[in-house]
Design a protein around this motif. Structure first.
Motif, short mmCIF file in Angstrom:
data_model
loop_
_atom_site.label_atom_id
_atom_site.label_comp_id
_atom_site.label_asym_id
_atom_site.label_seq_id
_atom_site.Cartn_x
_atom_site.Cartn_y
_atom_site.Cartn_z
N PHE A 297 0.83 -1.20 0.00
CA PHE A 297 0.00 0.00 0.00
C PHE A 297 0.87 1.26 0.00
O PHE A 297 0.55 2.24 -0.67
N ILE A 298 1.96 1.22 0.75
CA ILE A 298 2.87 2.37 0.80
C ILE A 298 3.52 2.58 -0.55
O ILE A 298 3.61 3.71 -1.05
N GLU A 299 4.02 1.50 -1.17
CA GLU A 299 4.66 1.63 -2.48
C GLU A 299 3.68 2.14 -3.53
O GLU A 299 4.04 2.93 -4.40
N GLN A 300 2.44 1.68 -3.46
CA GLN A 300 1.40 2.16 -4.37
C GLN A 300 1.17 3.65 -4.19
O GLN A 300 1.06 4.40 -5.17
N LEU A 301 1.11 4.10 -2.95
CA LEU A 301 0.88 5.51 -2.66
C LEU A 301 2.06 6.36 -3.13
O LEU A 301 1.87 7.45 -3.69
N LYS A 302 3.27 5.87 -2.94
CA LYS A 302 4.45 6.58 -3.44
C LYS A 302 4.36 6.74 -4.96
O LYS A 302 4.67 7.80 -5.50
N HIS A 303 3.96 5.68 -5.63
CA HIS A 303 3.83 5.70 -7.09
C HIS A 303 2.78 6.73 -7.52
O HIS A 303 3.01 7.49 -8.46
N PHE A 304 1.65 6.76 -6.83
CA PHE A 304 0.57 7.70 -7.12
C PHE A 304 1.05 9.15 -6.94
O PHE A 304 0.85 10.00 -7.82
N LEU A 305 1.71 9.44 -5.84
CA LEU A 305 2.18 10.79 -5.55
C LEU A 305 3.27 11.22 -6.54
O LEU A 305 3.31 12.38 -6.98
#
Length: 346
Positions: A297-305
């Protein structure tokens, strides 16, 4: 930066905590909530009874979506039931916000063309949350397939089976969106992650056939079991893929077996292992012992940002998220009609 959450249940609170942990700047957190239940839900999906989520994170709560959007959020997280995703997403984009929509994109294609149009017109990013694309087992699986380590792909068999009443410890399963047809529930849409990663790795399927329905005594009005066969196409080669899904197994399973002309891959997402088997004496094993589920979830959020910052196309934009929805909706039609269905992509 102003961030608006539409829905702040278990997944919304996870995104909130992860966003706060990643942010170097001060965030103003807002929420539009219907139930206005302020209990905190942990990453293990249990309830922290002594904690008030609104007070703990200084969240300003609105009971009107229009009022909430008047703050002009930079980012909006849409984490309410699946059937309620598209309308607030369109309004958020129109207000000037980038949008993160939890999977699935919706339970219907209604309104999605308008969402695409508005996001492109205003140059706002809309991302669909498929965190398994950031899971190390899935990424290793994709890498092995792309390198052709087991030769020509002959077939794939995936399963996801877990007891739905145990999904959320903080609520009665009968009240969950996953149990209700009008909220976009049912095992096919709720467990759409399998459909997504399979089409990502093996190509979009051309047709589908499914059998199943509501087989258990659970107090729900959606399908709790489905056996699915889809035909994908990877580099001009047709690949038969079978998927088994259910809401019923108290000993959960989440696996994927890939059969090739030179061996097979056995991937286990629950136990975080993957094996490449060429013959009895030639086995390569991988294991991710220290991987925390929240990391994907953290890696996904980093990718989104990062995609927002660099104005890049993200891994799962609306059109990519729509592929998996089109496949899932076709599977549901086949389940109803008991006929092979051609998949028409929107």
């Amino acid at each position: 930066m102003k961030v608006l959450f539409i829905g702040l249940g278990g997944i919304g609170q996870r995104h909130l905590r992860n966003l706060l942990s990643l942010s170097k700047n001060k965030l103003e957190i807002y929420a539009w909530r219907v139930k206005n239940d302020n209990k905190e839900i942990t990453n293990t999906l249990s309830q922290e009874k002594s904690s008030n989520i609104a007070k703990k994170y200084n969240i300003k709560v609105f009971n009107s979506l229009n009022k909430a959007l008047e703050i002009k959020p930079s980012i909006t997280f849409i984490c309410n039931p699946s059937s309620m995703h598209i309308k607030p997403a369109i309004l958020a984009v129109k207000s000037g916000s980038h949008v993160f929509i939890e999977k699935p994109l919706s339970n219907t294609i209604d309104g999605i063309k308008e969402l695409v149009k508005e996001s492109e017109k205003r140059k706002k990013l809309v991302y669909v949350g498929f965190q398994l694309r950031f899971n190390p087992v899935i990424n290793k699986l994709k890498e092995i397939v792309e390198k052709k380590e087991i030769g020509k792909i002959l077939g794939v068999r995936a399963e996801v089976a877990e007891y739905m009443p145990g999904f959320h410890k903080y609520e009665n399963y009968k009240n969950s969106y996953a149990s209700k047809k009008n909220l976009g529930g049912g095992v096919i849409l709720t467990q759409i992650h399998e459909i997504d990663y399979l089409q990502w790795i093996f190509g979009v399927p051309k047709r589908a056939f499914a059998l199943g329905g509501k087989y258990s005594g659970l107090e729900i009005n959606v399908e709790d079991c489905a056996s699915i066969l889809i035909e994908s196409r990877l580099k001009k080669i047709d690949i038969p893929i079978s998927i088994y899904m259910d809401y019923l197994q108290k000993d959960p399973r989440r696996t994927c077996y890939v059969y090739g002309s030179e061996g097979r891959i056995e991937a286990d997402l629950k136990n975080l292992t993957l094996s490449i088997i060429k013959d009895t004496n030639k086995v390569r094993k991988f294991q991710w012992k220290n991987f925390d589920r929240n990391e994907q979830f953290i890696e996904q959020l980093k990718h989104f940002l990062k995609a927002i910052k660099n104005k890049e196309k993200p891994l799962v934009d609306i059109k990519e998220g729509l592929k998996s929805l089109d496949i899932a909706l076709t599977i549901k039609k086949s389940l109803k009609d008991k006929k092979i269905k051609k998949i028409n992509y929107s």
